[in-house]
Motif scaffolding. Sequence first.
Motif, PDB file in Angstrom:
ATOM      1  N   LEU A 160       0.856  -1.196   0.000  1.00  0.00           N
ATOM      2  CA  LEU A 160       0.000   0.000   0.000  1.00  0.00           C
ATOM      3  C   LEU A 160       0.885   1.235   0.000  1.00  0.00           C
ATOM      4  CD1 LEU A 160      -2.557  -1.171   2.691  1.00  0.00           C
ATOM      5  CD2 LEU A 160      -2.968  -1.020   0.230  1.00  0.00           C
ATOM      6  N   LYS A 161       0.402   2.275  -0.657  1.00  0.00           N
ATOM      7  CA  LYS A 161       1.237   3.477  -0.780  1.00  0.00           C
ATOM      8  C   LYS A 161       0.503   4.732  -0.339  1.00  0.00           C
ATOM      9  CE  LYS A 161       2.910   1.351  -4.916  1.00  0.00           C
ATOM     10  NZ  LYS A 161       1.704   0.601  -5.117  1.00  0.00           N
ATOM     11  N   ASN A 162       1.258   5.629   0.233  1.00  0.00           N
ATOM     12  CA  ASN A 162       0.832   7.010   0.498  1.00  0.00           C
ATOM     13  C   ASN A 162      -0.543   7.099   1.141  1.00  0.00           C
ATOM     14  OD1 ASN A 162       3.313   7.866  -0.629  1.00  0.00           O
ATOM     15  ND2 ASN A 162       2.484   7.461  -2.654  1.00  0.00           N
ATOM     16  N   GLN A 163      -1.479   7.817   0.474  1.00  0.00           N
ATOM     17  CA  GLN A 163      -2.788   8.070   1.069  1.00  0.00           C
ATOM     18  C   GLN A 163      -3.549   6.775   1.359  1.00  0.00           C
ATOM     19  OE1 GLN A 163      -5.284  10.549  -1.330  1.00  0.00           O
ATOM     20  NE2 GLN A 163      -6.576  11.136   0.383  1.00  0.00           N
ATOM     21  N   SER A 164      -3.319   5.805   0.516  1.00  0.00           N
ATOM     22  CA  SER A 164      -3.989   4.515   0.668  1.00  0.00           C
ATOM     23  C   SER A 164      -3.691   3.879   2.040  1.00  0.00           C
ATOM     24  CB  SER A 164      -3.516   3.613  -0.472  1.00  0.00           C
ATOM     25  OG  SER A 164      -3.983   2.330  -0.289  1.00  0.00           O
ATOM     26  N   LEU A 165      -2.456   4.071   2.511  1.00  0.00           N
ATOM     27  CA  LEU A 165      -2.071   3.534   3.824  1.00  0.00           C
ATOM     28  C   LEU A 165      -2.935   4.128   4.931  1.00  0.00           C
ATOM     29  CD1 LEU A 165       1.821   3.666   3.712  1.00  0.00           C
ATOM     30  CD2 LEU A 165       0.470   1.677   4.335  1.00  0.00           C
ATOM     31  N   MET A 166      -3.079   5.457   4.904  1.00  0.00           N
ATOM     32  CA  MET A 166      -3.848   6.139   5.960  1.00  0.00           C
ATOM     33  C   MET A 166      -5.323   5.746   5.884  1.00  0.00           C
ATOM     34  SD  MET A 166      -2.241   9.949   6.036  1.00  0.00           S
ATOM     35  CE  MET A 166      -2.378  10.214   4.289  1.00  0.00           C
ATOM     36  N   LEU A 167      -5.830   5.663   4.645  1.00  0.00           N
ATOM     37  CA  LEU A 167      -7.248   5.321   4.477  1.00  0.00           C
ATOM     38  C   LEU A 167      -7.527   3.924   5.027  1.00  0.00           C
ATOM     39  CD1 LEU A 167      -7.939   6.741   0.899  1.00  0.00           C
ATOM     40  CD2 LEU A 167      -8.801   7.616   3.070  1.00  0.00           C
ATOM     41  N   LEU A 168      -6.689   2.968   4.652  1.00  0.00           N
ATOM     42  CA  LEU A 168      -6.916   1.589   5.118  1.00  0.00           C
ATOM     43  C   LEU A 168      -6.821   1.499   6.637  1.00  0.00           C
ATOM     44  CD1 LEU A 168      -7.558  -1.008   3.525  1.00  0.00           C
ATOM     45  CD2 LEU A 168      -6.659   0.748   2.035  1.00  0.00           C
ATOM     46  N   GLN A 169      -5.869   2.248   7.207  1.00  0.00           N
ATOM     47  CA  GLN A 169      -5.722   2.224   8.667  1.00  0.00           C
ATOM     48  C   GLN A 169      -6.966   2.798   9.348  1.00  0.00           C
ATOM     49  OE1 GLN A 169      -1.853   4.085   8.937  1.00  0.00           O
ATOM     50  NE2 GLN A 169      -0.966   2.232   9.831  1.00  0.00           N
ATOM     51  N   THR A 184      10.615   6.399  -0.386  1.00  0.00           N
ATOM     52  CA  THR A 184      10.988   5.492  -1.477  1.00  0.00           C
ATOM     53  C   THR A 184      10.657   6.165  -2.814  1.00  0.00           C
ATOM     54  OG1 THR A 184       8.902   4.342  -1.901  1.00  0.00           O
ATOM     55  CG2 THR A 184      10.150   3.603   0.010  1.00  0.00           C
ATOM     56  N   THR A 185      11.054   5.537  -3.896  1.00  0.00           N
ATOM     57  CA  THR A 185      10.755   6.107  -5.218  1.00  0.00           C
ATOM     58  C   THR A 185       9.243   6.150  -5.472  1.00  0.00           C
ATOM     59  OG1 THR A 185      11.081   3.899  -6.114  1.00  0.00           O
ATOM     60  CG2 THR A 185      12.926   5.426  -6.320  1.00  0.00           C
ATOM     61  N   LYS A 186       8.479   5.378  -4.706  1.00  0.00           N
ATOM     62  CA  LYS A 186       7.021   5.385  -4.858  1.00  0.00           C
ATOM     63  C   LYS A 186       6.355   6.113  -3.689  1.00  0.00           C
ATOM     64  CE  LYS A 186       7.098   0.998  -7.363  1.00  0.00           C
ATOM     65  NZ  LYS A 186       6.510  -0.330  -7.543  1.00  0.00           N
ATOM     66  N   GLY A 187       7.113   6.857  -2.913  1.00  0.00           N
ATOM     67  CA  GLY A 187       6.574   7.553  -1.750  1.00  0.00           C
ATOM     68  C   GLY A 187       6.629   6.662  -0.522  1.00  0.00           C
ATOM     69  N   THR A 188       5.629   6.810   0.353  1.00  0.00           N
ATOM     70  CA  THR A 188       5.591   5.980   1.559  1.00  0.00           C
ATOM     71  C   THR A 188       4.918   4.651   1.226  1.00  0.00           C
ATOM     72  OG1 THR A 188       5.463   7.948   2.932  1.00  0.00           O
ATOM     73  CG2 THR A 188       4.778   5.885   3.947  1.00  0.00           C
ATOM     74  N   VAL A 189       5.571   3.576   1.622  1.00  0.00           N
ATOM     75  CA  VAL A 189       5.077   2.234   1.292  1.00  0.00           C
ATOM     76  C   VAL A 189       4.943   1.423   2.574  1.00  0.00           C
ATOM     77  CG1 VAL A 189       5.621   0.095   0.041  1.00  0.00           C
ATOM     78  CG2 VAL A 189       6.243   2.283  -0.950  1.00  0.00           C
ATOM     79  N   GLY A 190       3.858   0.674   2.694  1.00  0.00           N
ATOM     80  CA  GLY A 190       3.684  -0.230   3.828  1.00  0.00           C
ATOM     81  C   GLY A 190       3.014  -1.511   3.358  1.00  0.00           C
ATOM     82  N   TYR A 191       3.019  -2.522   4.204  1.00  0.00           N
ATOM     83  CA  TYR A 191       2.517  -3.833   3.788  1.00  0.00           C
ATOM     84  C   TYR A 191       1.415  -4.329   4.703  1.00  0.00           C
ATOM     85  CZ  TYR A 191       6.371  -3.671   0.608  1.00  0.00           C
ATOM     86  OH  TYR A 191       7.201  -3.282  -0.407  1.00  0.00           O
ATOM     87  N   MET A 192       0.261  -4.619   4.110  1.00  0.00           N
ATOM     88  CA  MET A 192      -0.838  -5.203   4.879  1.00  0.00           C
ATOM     89  C   MET A 192      -0.720  -6.719   4.835  1.00  0.00           C
ATOM     90  SD  MET A 192      -4.937  -4.986   4.256  1.00  0.00           S
ATOM     91  CE  MET A 192      -5.200  -3.338   4.867  1.00  0.00           C
ATOM     92  N   LEU A 193      -0.782  -7.340   5.996  1.00  0.00           N
ATOM     93  CA  LEU A 193      -0.642  -8.798   6.035  1.00  0.00           C
ATOM     94  C   LEU A 193      -1.870  -9.471   5.429  1.00  0.00           C
ATOM     95  CD1 LEU A 193       0.976  -9.570   9.502  1.00  0.00           C
ATOM     96  CD2 LEU A 193       2.017  -8.760   7.395  1.00  0.00           C
ATOM     97  N   PRO A 194      -1.674 -10.511   4.656  1.00  0.00           N
ATOM     98  CA  PRO A 194      -2.816 -11.273   4.127  1.00  0.00           C
ATOM     99  C   PRO A 194      -3.647 -11.858   5.269  1.00  0.00           C
ATOM    100  CG  PRO A 194      -0.810 -11.849   2.957  1.00  0.00           C
ATOM    101  CD  PRO A 194      -0.397 -11.006   4.127  1.00  0.00           C
ATOM    102  N   SER A 195      -4.936 -12.039   5.013  1.00  0.00           N
ATOM    103  CA  SER A 195      -5.806 -12.613   6.038  1.00  0.00           C
ATOM    104  C   SER A 195      -5.418 -14.077   6.279  1.00  0.00           C
ATOM    105  CB  SER A 195      -7.260 -12.538   5.564  1.00  0.00           C
ATOM    106  OG  SER A 195      -7.395 -13.258   4.347  1.00  0.00           O
ATOM    107  N   THR A 196      -5.892 -14.609   7.387  1.00  0.00           N
ATOM    108  CA  THR A 196      -5.571 -16.002   7.735  1.00  0.00           C
ATOM    109  C   THR A 196      -6.042 -16.946   6.637  1.00  0.00           C
ATOM    110  OG1 THR A 196      -5.917 -15.367  10.010  1.00  0.00           O
ATOM    111  CG2 THR A 196      -5.815 -17.719   9.582  1.00  0.00           C
TER     112      THR A 196
END
Lengths: 283, 55
Positions: A160-169, A184-196
């Motif tokens: 997930l990147k940028n605004q998408s990270l804040m929205l999902l949170q 990063t070259t794509k801005g702020t990047v974070g990773y949402m863990l897959p569901s169980t």
Amino acid sequence: MTDFAIHTAPFSVLVTNHSNKLTTALAELYPATLITRPNPQLIYDFCLQVQRKWAGWGRPFHVSSGDQHFRMTDSAQLVPVFEWGVNWCVASYQHQFLAIHAAVLERDGKALIMPAPPGSGKSTLCAVLMQEGWRLLSDEMCLVDLTSGAIVPYVRPVSLKNQSLMLLQSWYPQAQIRQITSGTTKGTVGYMLPSTQSWAGMQQTATAAWVIFPQYNAAQQQLTLSKLSQADAFMHLANNSFNYAVLAEQGFNSLSRLTQQIDAYRLEYACIEQALSGLNKLC
Amino acid sequence: MDVALSYAAWLSQQTTDNSTLQATFNDASSVLFSTFDHETHLSGAEAEITEPDVD
């Protein structure tokens, strides 16, 4: 040196690693059972090297595969660069599947494929659908088995990147988003863990049923869902494929079979509730 | 175009035609793939190949 192997079906990747930070970070993103010590008896699909090079001023880590350079990076951005490096290996070197740049989710055995360029809201929509109970097959790579035509999962954390990270949170406070890296070259990047259920079904294929080309458009008054001809869908899928041209006749036959199975739509939306409602009616 | 050249052109078109795969979908739309140059086209985007007149 903390070399390891990462087994995210259908690929096993051997990683020659000079960064303890990377080892610790990946342990946050992947189940412990998927990361093992290297086994000299095994043949791995890809080998990725993460090596410290003193020549890389300010960006001392070199990510490469064999003789192929991928990127230099500093320690702070090692996780996203590693994840992109794995994607690069799959997109460049695996041709036992037709690979399409798309998010894929499954419900009742039927796969929803969402090919789209960056900025279309594909990953946001993918993360939301997973939080709403769809099983994640991939947020990046739709793999089509050339023999059976089945959609093969390639489950990894959702990027997930940028605004998408804040929205999902804000929408899903219980969602586990890890390893947030800024600059990063794509801005702020974070990773949402897959569901169980997504991890549990990581070897369970699905049948292609829908192809949706999403496009986020803030100016959109209401959701637009327009049906595409199957031939148009075929051409768009081919354009979004990493290896359609490499596979030639095999790629054409595989994509023809997939296209015969699906209904295709273009989805334009201004808010996620609109998109969810539209997709729930359709799928 | 003289007859010999015209016949050669027709032979060449046939070879290309034989190396074109067509996929026609449930909604009757279709795509073509040339095994000769590996190009893919929407069906309507291709000029129709017709046998030249030989007189």
